[in-house]
Design a protein around this motif. Sequence first.
Motif, PDB file in Angstrom:
ATOM      1  N   ARG A 105      -4.489  -3.942  -2.128  1.00 16.62           N
ATOM      2  CA  ARG A 105      -4.217  -2.776  -1.284  1.00 16.62           C
ATOM      3  C   ARG A 105      -5.050  -2.759  -0.004  1.00 16.62           C
ATOM      4  O   ARG A 105      -4.771  -1.972   0.887  1.00 16.62           O
ATOM      5  CB  ARG A 105      -4.467  -1.486  -2.071  1.00 16.62           C
ATOM      6  CG  ARG A 105      -3.394  -1.231  -3.121  1.00 16.62           C
ATOM      7  CD  ARG A 105      -3.717  -0.030  -3.994  1.00 16.62           C
ATOM      8  NE  ARG A 105      -4.133   1.140  -3.247  1.00 16.62           N
ATOM      9  CZ  ARG A 105      -3.298   2.028  -2.677  1.00 16.62           C
ATOM     10  NH1 ARG A 105      -1.988   1.861  -2.774  1.00 16.62           N
ATOM     11  NH2 ARG A 105      -3.781   3.069  -2.039  1.00 16.62           N
ATOM     12  N   VAL A 144       0.828  -1.205   0.000  1.00 14.88           N
ATOM     13  CA  VAL A 144       0.000   0.000   0.000  1.00 14.88           C
ATOM     14  C   VAL A 144       0.864   1.258   0.000  1.00 14.88           C
ATOM     15  O   VAL A 144       0.669   2.157  -0.826  1.00 14.88           O
ATOM     16  CB  VAL A 144      -0.976   0.004   1.197  1.00 14.88           C
ATOM     17  CG1 VAL A 144      -1.719   1.330   1.295  1.00 14.88           C
ATOM     18  CG2 VAL A 144      -1.955  -1.153   1.082  1.00 14.88           C
ATOM     19  N   SER A 145       1.832   1.339   0.897  1.00  8.90           N
ATOM     20  CA  SER A 145       2.650   2.553   0.959  1.00  8.90           C
ATOM     21  C   SER A 145       3.500   2.713  -0.299  1.00  8.90           C
ATOM     22  O   SER A 145       3.705   3.827  -0.776  1.00  8.90           O
ATOM     23  CB  SER A 145       3.514   2.575   2.222  1.00  8.90           C
ATOM     24  OG  SER A 145       4.442   1.507   2.235  1.00  8.90           O
ATOM     25  N   THR A 173       2.733   1.615  -3.393  1.00 12.52           N
ATOM     26  CA  THR A 173       1.888   2.048  -4.503  1.00 12.52           C
ATOM     27  C   THR A 173       1.414   3.490  -4.295  1.00 12.52           C
ATOM     28  O   THR A 173       1.295   4.236  -5.261  1.00 12.52           O
ATOM     29  CB  THR A 173       0.700   1.092  -4.740  1.00 12.52           C
ATOM     30  OG1 THR A 173      -0.024   0.905  -3.524  1.00 12.52           O
ATOM     31  CG2 THR A 173       1.166  -0.247  -5.293  1.00 12.52           C
ATOM     32  N   ASP A 174       1.207   3.892  -3.047  1.00 11.15           N
ATOM     33  CA  ASP A 174       0.870   5.291  -2.776  1.00 11.15           C
ATOM     34  C   ASP A 174       1.985   6.215  -3.259  1.00 11.15           C
ATOM     35  O   ASP A 174       1.727   7.270  -3.851  1.00 11.15           O
ATOM     36  CB  ASP A 174       0.639   5.525  -1.284  1.00 11.15           C
ATOM     37  CG  ASP A 174      -0.704   5.021  -0.792  1.00 11.15           C
ATOM     38  OD1 ASP A 174      -1.567   4.676  -1.620  1.00 11.15           O
ATOM     39  OD2 ASP A 174      -0.875   4.966   0.445  1.00 11.15           O
ATOM     40  N   ARG A 175       3.215   5.836  -3.017  1.00 10.38           N
ATOM     41  CA  ARG A 175       4.349   6.664  -3.453  1.00 10.38           C
ATOM     42  C   ARG A 175       4.443   6.712  -4.967  1.00 10.38           C
ATOM     43  O   ARG A 175       4.725   7.770  -5.551  1.00 10.38           O
ATOM     44  CB  ARG A 175       5.646   6.166  -2.840  1.00 10.38           C
ATOM     45  CG  ARG A 175       5.703   6.532  -1.360  1.00 10.38           C
ATOM     46  CD  ARG A 175       6.944   6.111  -0.676  1.00 10.38           C
ATOM     47  NE  ARG A 175       8.132   6.778  -1.172  1.00 10.38           N
ATOM     48  CZ  ARG A 175       9.348   6.530  -0.709  1.00 10.38           C
ATOM     49  NH1 ARG A 175       9.516   5.648   0.257  1.00 10.38           N
ATOM     50  NH2 ARG A 175      10.388   7.155  -1.199  1.00 10.38           N
TER      51      ARG A 175
END
Length: 81
Positions: free
Chosen positions: A39, A8-9, A11-13
């Motif tokens: 996610r 998750v982190s 793909t957020d970046r």
Amino acid sequence: MAAKLTFVSATDRLVGIGLSLGAVAERFGVRRETISRWRREGGGFPPPNNWPEVLAQLAEERGEDLTHFANELRAGNSPES
């Protein structure tokens, strides 16, 4: 000490630098909805074990694309042009 990256982190970046989750899905060869399932924190659909390498390749490619684009901009806007 930096926090460990999760799917998750990470793909957020990638989204933060302009990659879409659709592009992530394409790289994994899955539908966008599958990325959404992966996610979900604590969900029953964990991402594949190779996700760090796949996302690293996407980040490297984006970096190369941006560097190439920056060079094009500089060459096209130089005083000699």
